[in-house]
Scaffold this active site. Structure first.
Site, PDB file in Angstrom:
ATOM      1  N   GLU A   1       4.458  -4.366   7.134  1.00 39.77           N
ATOM      2  CA  GLU A   1       4.094  -3.430   7.896  1.00 39.77           C
ATOM      3  C   GLU A   1       4.216  -3.398   9.540  1.00 39.77           C
ATOM      4  O   GLU A   1       4.332  -1.926  10.109  1.00 39.77           O
ATOM      5  CB  GLU A   1       2.789  -4.151   8.007  1.00 39.77           C
TER       6      GLU A   1
ATOM      7  N   GLY B   1       1.087  -5.611   1.650  1.00 41.63           N
ATOM      8  CA  GLY B   1      -0.112  -5.078   0.457  1.00 41.63           C
ATOM      9  C   GLY B   1       0.475  -5.885  -1.134  1.00 41.63           C
ATOM     10  O   GLY B   1      -0.352  -6.643  -1.470  1.00 41.63           O
TER      11      GLY B   1
ATOM     12  N   GLU C   1      -0.152  -9.470  -0.193  1.00 40.93           N
ATOM     13  CA  GLU C   1      -1.158 -10.065   0.692  1.00 40.93           C
ATOM     14  C   GLU C   1      -2.137  -9.957  -1.292  1.00 40.93           C
ATOM     15  O   GLU C   1      -3.054 -10.881  -0.769  1.00 40.93           O
ATOM     16  CB  GLU C   1      -2.111  -8.661   1.020  1.00 40.93           C
TER      17      GLU C   1
ATOM     18  N   ALA D   1       0.802  -1.524  -0.431  1.00 44.77           N
ATOM     19  CA  ALA D   1      -0.187   0.261   0.468  1.00 44.77           C
ATOM     20  C   ALA D   1       1.082   1.022  -0.012  1.00 44.77           C
ATOM     21  O   ALA D   1       2.238   1.241   0.458  1.00 44.77           O
ATOM     22  CB  ALA D   1      -1.200   0.144   1.203  1.00 44.77           C
TER      23      ALA D   1
END
Ligand code: CAA
Length: 260
Positions: A134, A111, A114, A66
């Site tokens: 993260e 992300g 993910e 992200a």
């Protein structure tokens, strides 16, 4: 269709979505997610498309996750929105009735990993690197990492990776079952293409039903999942493609499946 942050190409029954923000290591902004969702919808509704490939542009990254720069001043409500946004994309790949290959051409972090884990198959170059990083910025995985990673590698390894934020190499990821195969960089694109072409030649309804059964069955009791498998077996048996497959076998030729 006009895209600014991805490249979307369709060839030989394969739709390729290339994240195209190499200057930000293909980080997912709101706009990138929105463009990828549009491309997935196009691939879903295009009858000629049998397989989707998701990859990153440049040599360095599939995606570094992200967009961290968009997190400055982020409050709980915005964070929840960010989580929903990524999960929407993961669900779009998971529910897409066609196989999705994540071609990991470099870093797949946060992300980025993910999203890759919501795809069906992951093929990595030798120099790709993965991690749920993260915690390094004071966050936790928010696009399914605590759940999909755990389902892939089990709780002990998932905790090790999520708690430490450690970045692992492609070979380690393969040993853990995070990626399906690791390929030398000079053979990477061709291996991914051949893998996709191979899947594209299979009976589409059979592949679609198998994907749904594997995905849905993971959250069901064995008994219920086996019952669902029997129903799926019946559905696939009613297709013209089964008869074509059986005929081709007896006539010693390659089947030509039509998805009917
Ligand atoms: N968001 C926004 N920009 C990013 C980014 C990210 N996730 N990752 C890298 N970039 C940008 C950098 O800021 C840099 O831009 P500038 O030149 O404008 O500064 C550019 O991409 C190149 O990155 P680096 O200079 O850092 O390259 P490097 O080779 O030194 O390091 C790296 C590479 C180890 C991948 C490092 O960039 C890094 O650690 N990135 C962050 C990875 C990360 O923690 N991702 C998780 C994000 S949070 C998340 O995804 C939450 C969730 O679960 C949804």
């Amino acid at each position: 269709m006009e895209f600014k942050l991805i490249i979307y190409e369709k060839n030989e029954g394969i739709a390729t979505i290339t994240l195209n923000r190499p200057e930000a290591l293909n980080a997912f902004s709101k706009e990138v997610v929105s463009e990828v969702l549009q491309a997935v919808e196009d691939a879903r509704t295009d009858e000629n498309i049998r397989v989707v490939i998701l990859t990153g542009s440049g040599e360095k990254a599939f995606s570094a996750g992200a967009d961290i720069k968009a997190m400055i001043g982020m409050n709980a409500l915005k964070a929840r929105e960010l989580s929903l946004m990524g999960e929407k994309l993961c669900v779009a790949f998971g529910n897409l009735e066609k196989p999705v290959i994540a071609a990991l051409n470099g870093y797949a972090l946060g992300g980025g990993l993910e999203i890759a884990m919501s795809c069906d198959i992951r093929i990595a170059t030798e120099n790709a690197k993965m991690g749920q990083t993260e915690v390094n910025i004071g966050l936790i995985p928010g696009w399914g990492g605590t759940q999909r990673l755990t389902r892939l590698v089990g709780p002990a390894k998932a905790k090790e990776l999520v708690f430490s934020g450690r970045i692992i190499d492609a070979k380690t990821a393969e040993q853990l079952g995070i990626v399906n195969m690791v390929v030398p960089a000079d053979k990477f694109k061709e291996t991914v293409r051949q893998f996709a072409l191979d899947l594209a030649a299979k009976a589409p309804v059979a592949v679609k039903v198998a994907k749904a059964l594997i995905n849905k069955g993971a959250d069901m009791s064995l008994d219920s999942a086996l019952e669902l498998e029997r129903e799926g077996f019946g559905v696939v048996a009613s297709t013209e493609d089964l008869q074509e497959g059986v005929r081709a076998f007896t006539e010693k030729r390659k089947p030509a499946f039509r998805g009917k």
